[in-house]
Design an enzyme around this catalytic site. Structure first.
Site, mmCIF file in Angstrom:
data_model
loop_
_atom_site.group_PDB
_atom_site.id
_atom_site.type_symbol
_atom_site.label_atom_id
_atom_site.label_comp_id
_atom_site.label_asym_id
_atom_site.label_seq_id
_atom_site.Cartn_x
_atom_site.Cartn_y
_atom_site.Cartn_z
ATOM 1 N N TRP A 20 -3.156 -0.088 0.138
ATOM 2 C CA TRP A 20 -3.473 -0.313 -1.278
ATOM 3 C C TRP A 20 -2.543 -1.382 -1.852
ATOM 4 O O TRP A 20 -1.342 -1.396 -1.584
ATOM 5 C CB TRP A 20 -3.297 0.997 -2.050
ATOM 6 C CG TRP A 20 -3.557 0.881 -3.516
ATOM 7 C CD1 TRP A 20 -4.634 0.316 -4.131
ATOM 8 C CD2 TRP A 20 -2.716 1.350 -4.565
ATOM 9 N NE1 TRP A 20 -4.522 0.414 -5.502
ATOM 10 C CE2 TRP A 20 -3.349 1.039 -5.807
ATOM 11 C CE3 TRP A 20 -1.485 2.016 -4.596
ATOM 12 C CZ2 TRP A 20 -2.796 1.361 -7.044
ATOM 13 C CZ3 TRP A 20 -0.936 2.346 -5.826
ATOM 14 C CH2 TRP A 20 -1.588 2.004 -7.029
ATOM 15 N N ASP A 44 -5.071 3.063 6.784
ATOM 16 C CA ASP A 44 -5.893 3.503 5.658
ATOM 17 C C ASP A 44 -6.213 2.321 4.749
ATOM 18 O O ASP A 44 -5.305 1.661 4.236
ATOM 19 C CB ASP A 44 -5.138 4.572 4.854
ATOM 20 C CG ASP A 44 -5.946 5.109 3.691
ATOM 21 O OD1 ASP A 44 -6.611 6.135 3.857
ATOM 22 O OD2 ASP A 44 -5.907 4.487 2.599
ATOM 23 N N TYR A 49 -9.988 -1.942 -2.087
ATOM 24 C CA TYR A 49 -8.768 -2.714 -1.844
ATOM 25 C C TYR A 49 -9.090 -4.175 -1.521
ATOM 26 O O TYR A 49 -8.202 -5.021 -1.563
ATOM 27 C CB TYR A 49 -7.963 -2.125 -0.684
ATOM 28 C CG TYR A 49 -7.542 -0.684 -0.852
ATOM 29 C CD1 TYR A 49 -7.675 -0.012 -2.075
ATOM 30 C CD2 TYR A 49 -7.025 0.034 0.217
ATOM 31 C CE1 TYR A 49 -7.300 1.318 -2.200
ATOM 32 C CE2 TYR A 49 -6.641 1.354 0.095
ATOM 33 C CZ TYR A 49 -6.787 1.998 -1.111
ATOM 34 O OH TYR A 49 -6.414 3.314 -1.236
ATOM 35 N N LYS A 74 -13.078 3.761 2.478
ATOM 36 C CA LYS A 74 -13.579 4.597 1.383
ATOM 37 C C LYS A 74 -14.728 3.915 0.656
ATOM 38 O O LYS A 74 -14.783 2.680 0.573
ATOM 39 C CB LYS A 74 -12.448 4.898 0.399
ATOM 40 C CG LYS A 74 -11.171 5.417 1.039
ATOM 41 C CD LYS A 74 -10.065 5.632 0.033
ATOM 42 C CE LYS A 74 -8.737 5.898 0.709
ATOM 43 N NZ LYS A 74 -8.134 4.663 1.263
ATOM 44 N N HIS A 107 -14.208 7.704 -2.665
ATOM 45 C CA HIS A 107 -12.903 7.323 -3.198
ATOM 46 C C HIS A 107 -12.555 8.041 -4.504
ATOM 47 O O HIS A 107 -11.415 8.487 -4.694
ATOM 48 C CB HIS A 107 -12.863 5.803 -3.401
ATOM 49 C CG HIS A 107 -11.491 5.224 -3.410
ATOM 50 N ND1 HIS A 107 -11.246 3.898 -3.160
ATOM 51 C CD2 HIS A 107 -10.273 5.782 -3.623
ATOM 52 C CE1 HIS A 107 -9.939 3.668 -3.222
ATOM 53 N NE2 HIS A 107 -9.333 4.789 -3.512
ATOM 54 N N ASN A 145 -9.243 12.129 -4.511
ATOM 55 C CA ASN A 145 -9.082 12.323 -5.959
ATOM 56 C C ASN A 145 -10.022 13.383 -6.529
ATOM 57 O O ASN A 145 -10.251 13.426 -7.743
ATOM 58 C CB ASN A 145 -9.289 10.997 -6.705
ATOM 59 C CG ASN A 145 -8.259 9.957 -6.332
ATOM 60 O OD1 ASN A 145 -7.066 10.116 -6.589
ATOM 61 N ND2 ASN A 145 -8.715 8.889 -5.673
ATOM 62 N N LEU A 195 5.792 7.997 -2.228
ATOM 63 C CA LEU A 195 7.086 7.551 -2.768
ATOM 64 C C LEU A 195 7.027 7.415 -4.281
ATOM 65 O O LEU A 195 7.940 6.860 -4.899
ATOM 66 C CB LEU A 195 7.491 6.208 -2.144
ATOM 67 C CG LEU A 195 7.561 6.174 -0.611
ATOM 68 C CD1 LEU A 195 7.908 4.778 -0.130
ATOM 69 C CD2 LEU A 195 8.565 7.186 -0.094
ATOM 70 N N GLY A 196 5.938 7.914 -4.886
ATOM 71 C CA GLY A 196 5.790 7.766 -6.331
ATOM 72 C C GLY A 196 5.726 6.312 -6.739
ATOM 73 O O GLY A 196 6.270 5.920 -7.764
ATOM 74 N N SER A 236 4.142 -0.392 2.521
ATOM 75 C CA SER A 236 5.184 -1.395 2.312
ATOM 76 C C SER A 236 4.743 -2.660 3.047
ATOM 77 O O SER A 236 4.004 -2.587 4.024
ATOM 78 C CB SER A 236 6.538 -0.926 2.848
ATOM 79 O OG SER A 236 7.502 -1.950 2.714
ATOM 80 N N VAL A 237 5.199 -3.796 2.570
ATOM 81 C CA VAL A 237 4.974 -5.044 3.301
ATOM 82 C C VAL A 237 6.288 -5.579 3.857
ATOM 83 O O VAL A 237 6.326 -6.662 4.441
ATOM 84 C CB VAL A 237 4.296 -6.109 2.409
ATOM 85 C CG1 VAL A 237 2.903 -5.646 2.003
ATOM 86 C CG2 VAL A 237 5.137 -6.429 1.180
ATOM 87 N N ILE A 242 8.579 -0.719 6.744
ATOM 88 C CA ILE A 242 7.441 -0.264 7.547
ATOM 89 C C ILE A 242 7.946 0.527 8.750
ATOM 90 O O ILE A 242 7.451 1.619 9.057
ATOM 91 C CB ILE A 242 6.588 -1.462 8.006
ATOM 92 C CG1 ILE A 242 5.894 -2.110 6.794
ATOM 93 C CG2 ILE A 242 5.548 -1.028 9.040
ATOM 94 C CD1 ILE A 242 5.181 -3.411 7.127
ATOM 95 N N ASN A 245 9.782 3.912 7.688
ATOM 96 C CA ASN A 245 8.885 4.958 7.211
ATOM 97 C C ASN A 245 8.222 5.741 8.335
ATOM 98 O O ASN A 245 7.622 6.791 8.094
ATOM 99 C CB ASN A 245 7.794 4.350 6.314
ATOM 100 C CG ASN A 245 8.324 3.858 4.995
ATOM 101 O OD1 ASN A 245 9.441 4.192 4.582
ATOM 102 N ND2 ASN A 245 7.547 3.034 4.305
#
Length: 279
Positions: A20, A44, A49, A74, A107, A145, A195-196, A236-237, A242, A245
């Site tokens: 995302w 994912d 996206y 999705k 989605h 969701n 990670l919020g 993360s990029v 990456i 995690n």
């Protein structure tokens, strides 16, 4: 990599690489390639996206057998309904350059495009998805969701119970009643934004626990959700993040640390009501 079994006995790796907000093109391609090189086997993405083409190319160019990668995409909010879903799914297959996906999700349950008849639209989408599943075009089907009321409405006409619900889960926002309900129906819960969206990394409590276990704040957040029984989808990029995690299986959080995180308030803002989402 550790996996959970879905209710149809398909194995889903418990750590997925989330894409995302990763831009299509070089950023998405290189990030997914690096994630795969590092050891991720769960990717994912989503039509919304707008990076399926780059994600698919990275998977193809990785040289890793397609059967070794668990790929999720999705349904776009504009494509709810039986015929719309059939077209959208085939478009995603084409963009991803694959003959099947491992998991396909609705989605959002109640997008603006079908808000006036969301129950009927979801029922049509699910019928199409059940057909894809029976045809072997997708190995598992699920939702994202969805709250209890949306699940109940879907089950009124569904022949197959969703195998997954992907929802917003992190320390301070565990949606316990919804998670318990999903688990009672045999669904695996997937945690997005574990990670919020980065806001948790400055929490004094999480930083204190990180110091105790000699790990990063991000690893504490992710390990917490793993121990709660969720599949996690960190994004993360940054190559170092990456890789980091993924390094979650050689430590655990103790009972007191888990209890402290269970009691932590939500510092990242409330979860959006799907019935009021402006998209």
């Amino acid at each position: 990599m550790n996996s959970l079994l879905l209710n149809n006995q398909v194995a889903i790796p418990v750590i997925g690489y989330g894409t995302w907000q990763i831009a299509d093109g070089r950023e998405a391609y290189e990030s997914v390639r690096y994630a795969l090189e590092t050891g991720y086997r769960h990717i994912d993405t989503a039509a919304a996206y707008r990076n399926e083409i780059s994600v698919g190319k990275a998977i193809h160019d990785s040289g890793i057998a397609r059967s070794e990668i668990f790929l999720t995409t999705k349904l776009h909010n504009d494509d709810h309904g039986y015929e719309e879903t059939r077209k959208a799914f085939l478009a995603s297959l084409s963009d991803l350059g694959t003959e099947y996906v491992d998991l396909y999700l609705i989605h959002w349950p109640n997008p603006i495009a079908s808000r006036e008849n969301w129950k009927v639209a979801n029922s049509g989408s699910w019928k199409a998805m059940e057909e894809f599943y029976e045809q072997g075009l997708v190995r598992a089907i699920g939702i994202s969701n969805f709250c209890e009321r949306h699940i109940d409405a879907l089950l009124e006409t569904a022949g197959i119970t969703p195998m997954v619900n992907q929802i917003r889960l992190f320390a301070g926002e565990q949606q316990s009643s919804l998670v318990a309900y999903c688990h009672s129906l045999g669904m695996v819960t997937e945690a997005y934004s574990p990670l919020g969206t980065g806001a948790l990394l400055t929490s004094p409590l999480i930083q204190e626990i990180a110091s105790e276990v000699k790990r990063s704040a991000a690893q504490v957040c992710l390990r917490y959700n793993l121990q709660k029984g969720h599949v996690i989808l960190p994004k993360s990029v940054t190559p170092s993040s990456i890789k980091q995690n993924l390094e979650l299986f050689d430590f655990t959080l103790n009972e007191n640390q888990m209890k402290s995180l269970d009691e932590m308030p939500n510092i990242c803002g409330p979860t959006r009501n799907p019935d009021e989402a402006p998209f």
